[in-house]
Design a protein around this motif. Structure first.
Motif, PDB file in Angstrom:
ATOM      1  N   THR A   1       4.863  26.367   7.030  1.00  0.00           N
ATOM      2  CA  THR A   1       4.760  27.064   8.312  1.00  0.00           C
ATOM      3  C   THR A   1       3.347  27.601   8.514  1.00  0.00           C
ATOM      4  O   THR A   1       2.767  28.216   7.611  1.00  0.00           O
ATOM      5  CB  THR A   1       5.764  28.226   8.367  1.00  0.00           C
ATOM      6  N   GLY A   2       2.806  27.324   9.694  1.00  0.00           N
ATOM      7  CA  GLY A   2       1.463  27.802   9.997  1.00  0.00           C
ATOM      8  C   GLY A   2       0.370  26.820   9.675  1.00  0.00           C
ATOM      9  O   GLY A   2      -0.781  27.005  10.091  1.00  0.00           O
ATOM     10  N   GLU A   3       0.686  25.750   8.935  1.00  0.00           N
ATOM     11  CA  GLU A   3      -0.313  24.722   8.603  1.00  0.00           C
ATOM     12  C   GLU A   3      -0.331  23.654   9.696  1.00  0.00           C
ATOM     13  O   GLU A   3       0.733  23.259  10.211  1.00  0.00           O
ATOM     14  CB  GLU A   3       0.001  24.083   7.254  1.00  0.00           C
ATOM     15  N   GLU A   4      -1.492  23.176  10.036  1.00  0.00           N
ATOM     16  CA  GLU A   4      -1.646  22.187  11.101  1.00  0.00           C
ATOM     17  C   GLU A   4      -2.126  20.847  10.536  1.00  0.00           C
ATOM     18  O   GLU A   4      -3.017  20.824   9.675  1.00  0.00           O
ATOM     19  CB  GLU A   4      -2.640  22.679  12.146  1.00  0.00           C
ATOM     20  N   PRO A   5      -1.548  19.751  11.004  1.00  0.00           N
ATOM     21  CA  PRO A   5      -2.044  18.428  10.578  1.00  0.00           C
ATOM     22  C   PRO A   5      -3.504  18.232  10.988  1.00  0.00           C
ATOM     23  O   PRO A   5      -3.921  18.703  12.053  1.00  0.00           O
ATOM     24  CB  PRO A   5      -1.140  17.452  11.329  1.00  0.00           C
ATOM     25  N   SER A   6      -4.249  17.555  10.155  1.00  0.00           N
ATOM     26  CA  SER A   6      -5.639  17.261  10.485  1.00  0.00           C
ATOM     27  C   SER A   6      -6.119  16.085   9.648  1.00  0.00           C
ATOM     28  O   SER A   6      -5.564  15.791   8.575  1.00  0.00           O
ATOM     29  CB  SER A   6      -6.546  18.468  10.236  1.00  0.00           C
ATOM     30  N   THR A   7      -7.148  15.442  10.136  1.00  0.00           N
ATOM     31  CA  THR A   7      -7.756  14.355   9.369  1.00  0.00           C
ATOM     32  C   THR A   7      -8.317  14.869   8.056  1.00  0.00           C
ATOM     33  O   THR A   7      -8.216  14.210   7.013  1.00  0.00           O
ATOM     34  CB  THR A   7      -8.874  13.691  10.198  1.00  0.00           C
ATOM     35  N   ASP A   8      -8.905  16.047   8.092  1.00  0.00           N
ATOM     36  CA  ASP A   8      -9.468  16.630   6.869  1.00  0.00           C
ATOM     37  C   ASP A   8      -8.392  16.886   5.829  1.00  0.00           C
ATOM     38  O   ASP A   8      -8.597  16.634   4.633  1.00  0.00           O
ATOM     39  CB  ASP A   8     -10.192  17.940   7.190  1.00  0.00           C
ATOM     40  N   LEU A   9      -7.218  17.381   6.265  1.00  0.00           N
ATOM     41  CA  LEU A   9      -6.142  17.646   5.319  1.00  0.00           C
ATOM     42  C   LEU A   9      -5.602  16.343   4.737  1.00  0.00           C
ATOM     43  O   LEU A   9      -5.300  16.257   3.540  1.00  0.00           O
ATOM     44  CB  LEU A   9      -5.018  18.425   6.004  1.00  0.00           C
ATOM     45  N   ALA A  10      -5.495  15.316   5.573  1.00  0.00           N
ATOM     46  CA  ALA A  10      -5.043  14.019   5.076  1.00  0.00           C
ATOM     47  C   ALA A  10      -5.977  13.495   3.987  1.00  0.00           C
ATOM     48  O   ALA A  10      -5.536  13.007   2.943  1.00  0.00           O
ATOM     49  CB  ALA A  10      -4.945  13.019   6.220  1.00  0.00           C
ATOM     50  N   GLU A  11      -7.279  13.604   4.233  1.00  0.00           N
ATOM     51  CA  GLU A  11      -8.251  13.157   3.228  1.00  0.00           C
ATOM     52  C   GLU A  11      -8.186  14.009   1.970  1.00  0.00           C
ATOM     53  O   GLU A  11      -8.340  13.507   0.855  1.00  0.00           O
ATOM     54  CB  GLU A  11      -9.658  13.188   3.827  1.00  0.00           C
TER      55      GLU A  11
ATOM     56  N   VAL B   1       0.856  -1.172   0.000  1.00  0.00           N
ATOM     57  CA  VAL B   1       0.000   0.000   0.000  1.00  0.00           C
ATOM     58  C   VAL B   1       0.896   1.227   0.000  1.00  0.00           C
ATOM     59  O   VAL B   1       2.036   1.198   0.466  1.00  0.00           O
ATOM     60  CB  VAL B   1      -0.953   0.039   1.222  1.00  0.00           C
ATOM     61  N   ILE B   2       0.377   2.306  -0.541  1.00  0.00           N
ATOM     62  CA  ILE B   2       1.141   3.546  -0.657  1.00  0.00           C
ATOM     63  C   ILE B   2       0.951   4.385   0.597  1.00  0.00           C
ATOM     64  O   ILE B   2      -0.176   4.579   1.062  1.00  0.00           O
ATOM     65  CB  ILE B   2       0.692   4.335  -1.903  1.00  0.00           C
ATOM     66  N   GLU B   3       2.052   4.895   1.116  1.00  0.00           N
ATOM     67  CA  GLU B   3       2.013   5.784   2.265  1.00  0.00           C
ATOM     68  C   GLU B   3       2.794   7.047   1.931  1.00  0.00           C
ATOM     69  O   GLU B   3       3.862   6.982   1.308  1.00  0.00           O
ATOM     70  CB  GLU B   3       2.595   5.113   3.502  1.00  0.00           C
ATOM     71  N   ALA B   4       2.246   8.188   2.332  1.00  0.00           N
ATOM     72  CA  ALA B   4       2.876   9.472   2.055  1.00  0.00           C
ATOM     73  C   ALA B   4       3.366  10.111   3.351  1.00  0.00           C
ATOM     74  O   ALA B   4       2.656  10.093   4.366  1.00  0.00           O
ATOM     75  CB  ALA B   4       1.888  10.398   1.349  1.00  0.00           C
ATOM     76  N   PHE B   5       4.554  10.681   3.292  1.00  0.00           N
ATOM     77  CA  PHE B   5       5.130  11.429   4.417  1.00  0.00           C
ATOM     78  C   PHE B   5       5.214  12.887   3.976  1.00  0.00           C
ATOM     79  O   PHE B   5       5.887  13.205   2.990  1.00  0.00           O
ATOM     80  CB  PHE B   5       6.502  10.883   4.783  1.00  0.00           C
ATOM     81  N   VAL B   6       4.517  13.756   4.699  1.00  0.00           N
ATOM     82  CA  VAL B   6       4.303  15.131   4.252  1.00  0.00           C
ATOM     83  C   VAL B   6       4.870  16.124   5.265  1.00  0.00           C
ATOM     84  O   VAL B   6       4.596  16.021   6.467  1.00  0.00           O
ATOM     85  CB  VAL B   6       2.791  15.396   4.046  1.00  0.00           C
TER      86      VAL B   6
ATOM     87  N   GLN C   1       1.818   7.277  12.757  1.00  0.00           N
ATOM     88  CA  GLN C   1       0.776   7.578  11.776  1.00  0.00           C
ATOM     89  C   GLN C   1      -0.097   8.712  12.254  1.00  0.00           C
ATOM     90  O   GLN C   1      -0.239   8.946  13.444  1.00  0.00           O
ATOM     91  CB  GLN C   1      -0.131   6.368  11.552  1.00  0.00           C
ATOM     92  N   HIS C   2      -0.636   9.432  11.263  1.00  0.00           N
ATOM     93  CA  HIS C   2      -1.720  10.352  11.604  1.00  0.00           C
ATOM     94  C   HIS C   2      -3.030   9.628  11.318  1.00  0.00           C
ATOM     95  O   HIS C   2      -3.183   9.037  10.270  1.00  0.00           O
ATOM     96  CB  HIS C   2      -1.636  11.620  10.742  1.00  0.00           C
TER      97      HIS C   2
END
Length: 523
Positions: free
Chosen positions: A468-478, A459-464, A522-523
């Motif tokens: 600056t100023g951007e926050e990790p989120s489930t919505d951004l991952a989707e 399976v493909i996994e991305a590391f991002v 993981q996120h």
């Protein structure tokens, strides 16, 4: 003093005959694939999702393709021109390919799951001016400026019906190009692989000795013809050998695969390990009686071999190859080339090829492989040079492995980090190139990991790395997953997105993907 000459074996004589035919300076693709066969013989059986089917004979293929060739010629298509085709497994696909080859033009395969970005790269890389597609796919190519489009349907059918059959077809000889497809790696754009007519000798060899497809078989290679294994061995090899193949015009599910196997009495089946794994886990498989079952695209795990013997009535044999080579190492089925299986081995070099291990890489001995046809990538001498050692004696696959004293090869890893997911070879660069366009992303890396469900291979996994100023989120991952689905391909989106502060790199800036594969946060 006289010197005795050892006569060729039956296998060697057959290979010599194929080479003489397909490497001839007078070789004509449309004649080799179609016109020399009995017009009443069925070339393909097209199966629809509801299991309705239609047979397509060589005579029907010849007539429709000659008329479509006239339409293409009127559009300015001629010898050497690259013509991409974006179409599912339908009769019009086969007619289009044969029409292209009648003109001495070159087919550029496009996978129907590609989005516009992936299509544009291949169209521009090939220098194409016209593409043939179907209504459901047309919006993807209409977005490409300066590209003429022919879409199958009533309008094109009327034009084809009204056209005079194109004759005679153009003979381009054994060195002439008939296909240009693309293979992905870890860096740079996917590379163009030009397939000459003489490669048909190698494709015929694998169909005969590797898969052992006989005149009495009901053959089904389930691979998609938008990729090498499907194009080489579900289209080209069956046609040149006069062997009927089933084309199932639908996506894969265990239920539909079992239905086709049963309904059409398939006796010789080829597919990716994903297909066999999904069947084994579905709980649906009743005991079938398949004469030959073959696997290609990823390493085959021993549990599938054990399962198949009971569920399919035969063992599944692992085979190995590349876009640049076709199949070169296999657990061959034909009695003249077969050897007992060794667990975890992908077999021995098939007739016509000599393989070895050079600097830890599986390699092909160019000088002692009469069926070798790849000489380099299209307009890319630097990448071409990387594939051969200094004296060009060995072709280096980039795949690490070893060979035992009996000549059995064992796959270890891919040096170029190509991801093998559900039978598809996915270049990390393609996916990374899409993700990096997102406003929130400043750096990104993509790797493959073993599928925890044991279905897709990897399976493909991305590391991002975020801006600056951007926050990790489930919505951004989707959002990032959907970006890849929309801009590159539905089959290549990352199943997981990991947000990280930095990516591991060498002092020279080279990404250390092996460190990412061992990162389990993981996120």
């Amino acid at each position: 003093m006289t010197t005795s000459i050892t006569p060729p074996t039956a296998v060697e004589a057959t290979i010599e005959r194929w080479i003489a035919t397909f490497a001839s300076p007078y070789a004509n693709v449309s004649d080799l694939l179609c016109d020399r066969h009995d017009p009443e013989t069925v070339a393909f059986t097209i199966v629809e999702p509801d299991l309705s089917s239609c047979d397509l004979t060589y005579g029907e293929l010849a007539d429709r393709s000659r008329r479509l060739a006239t339409v293409l010629a009127d559009q300015g298509v001629g010898r050497g021109d690259r013509v991409p085709v974006l179409m599912g497994k339908r009769p019009e696909l086969l007619v289009a390919l044969l029409a292209i080859w009648r003109l001495g033009a070159v087919h550029v395969p496009l996978f129907t799951a590609f989005a516009t970005g992936a299509i544009r790269m291949r169209v521009e890389g090939a220098g194409a001016r016209l593409v043939i597609t179907e209504p459901d796919q047309r919006s993807k190519v209409d977005a490409i400026d300066g590209l003429a489009v022919l879409a199958v349907g009533p309008e094109l059918d009327s034009l084809v019906d009204a056209s005079t059959p194109f004759s005679p077809s153009v003979a381009i000889g054994g060195e002439g190009a008939m296909v240009q497809l693309y293979t992905s790696g870890t860096t740079g754009k996917p590379k163009g692989v030009v397939v000459p007519v003489r490669a048909l000798a190698a494709f015929s060899c694998y169909l005969h000795y590797g898969l052992d497809v006989t005149e009495d078989d009901v053959f089904w290679n389930a691979a998609d013809p938008g990729w090498a294994y499907g194009l080489y061995y579900a289209i080209l090899a069956p046609m040149v050998s006069g062997r009927r193949n089933i084309l199932f015009n639908s996506g894969f599910t265990p239920e539909s695969t079992l239905a086709v196997l049963t309904e059409f009495g398939v006796t010789n089946f080829a597919g990716a390990p994903t297909v066999y794994r999904a069947l084994s886990k579905s709980g649906l498989t009743e005991q079938l009686q398949i004469r030959r079952a073959s696997s290609a695209g990823e390493p085959l795990t021993p549990d599938i071999v054990a399962w198949a013997t009971h569920a399919l009535g035969t063992e599944v044999r692992d085979h190995y190859g590349q876009t640049e080579l076709g199949m070169v190492v296999a657990n061959c089925w034909h009695p003249d080339a077969a050897h007992p299986l060794k667990e975890a081995s992908m077999g021995q070099a098939i007739p016509g090829f000599t393989a070895g291990v050079v600097n830890g890489q599986i390699a092909i001995d160019v000088h002692n492989s009469p069926l070798m046809w790849f000489i380099g990538y299209h307009d890319d001498p630097s990448k071409s040079a990387e594939r051969f050692n200094n004296d060009a004696h060995w072709y280096l696959t980039g795949d690490t492995g070893h060979v035992d004293t009996d000549g059995y090869f064992f796959f270890s890893a891919r040096d170029d980090d190509v991801i093998l997911a559900a039978g598809y070879r996915i270049g990390p660069f393609d996916v990374e190139s899409v993700l990096i366009t997102h406003r929130s992303v400043v750096d990104v890396a993509v790797v493959g990991r073993p599928d925890p469900e044991g279905i897709r291979g990897e399976v493909i996994e991305a590391f991002v790395v975020l801006a600056t100023g951007e926050e990790p989120s489930t919505d951004l991952a989707e959002e990032l997953k959907q970006l890849v689905r929309q801009e590159y391909s539905k089959h290549a989106y990352p199943r997981s997105v990991h947000f990280v502060e930095t990516l591991p790199k060498t002092p020279s800036g080279k990404l250390q993907r092996y460190l990412l594969r061992s990162n389990h946060s993981q996120h």
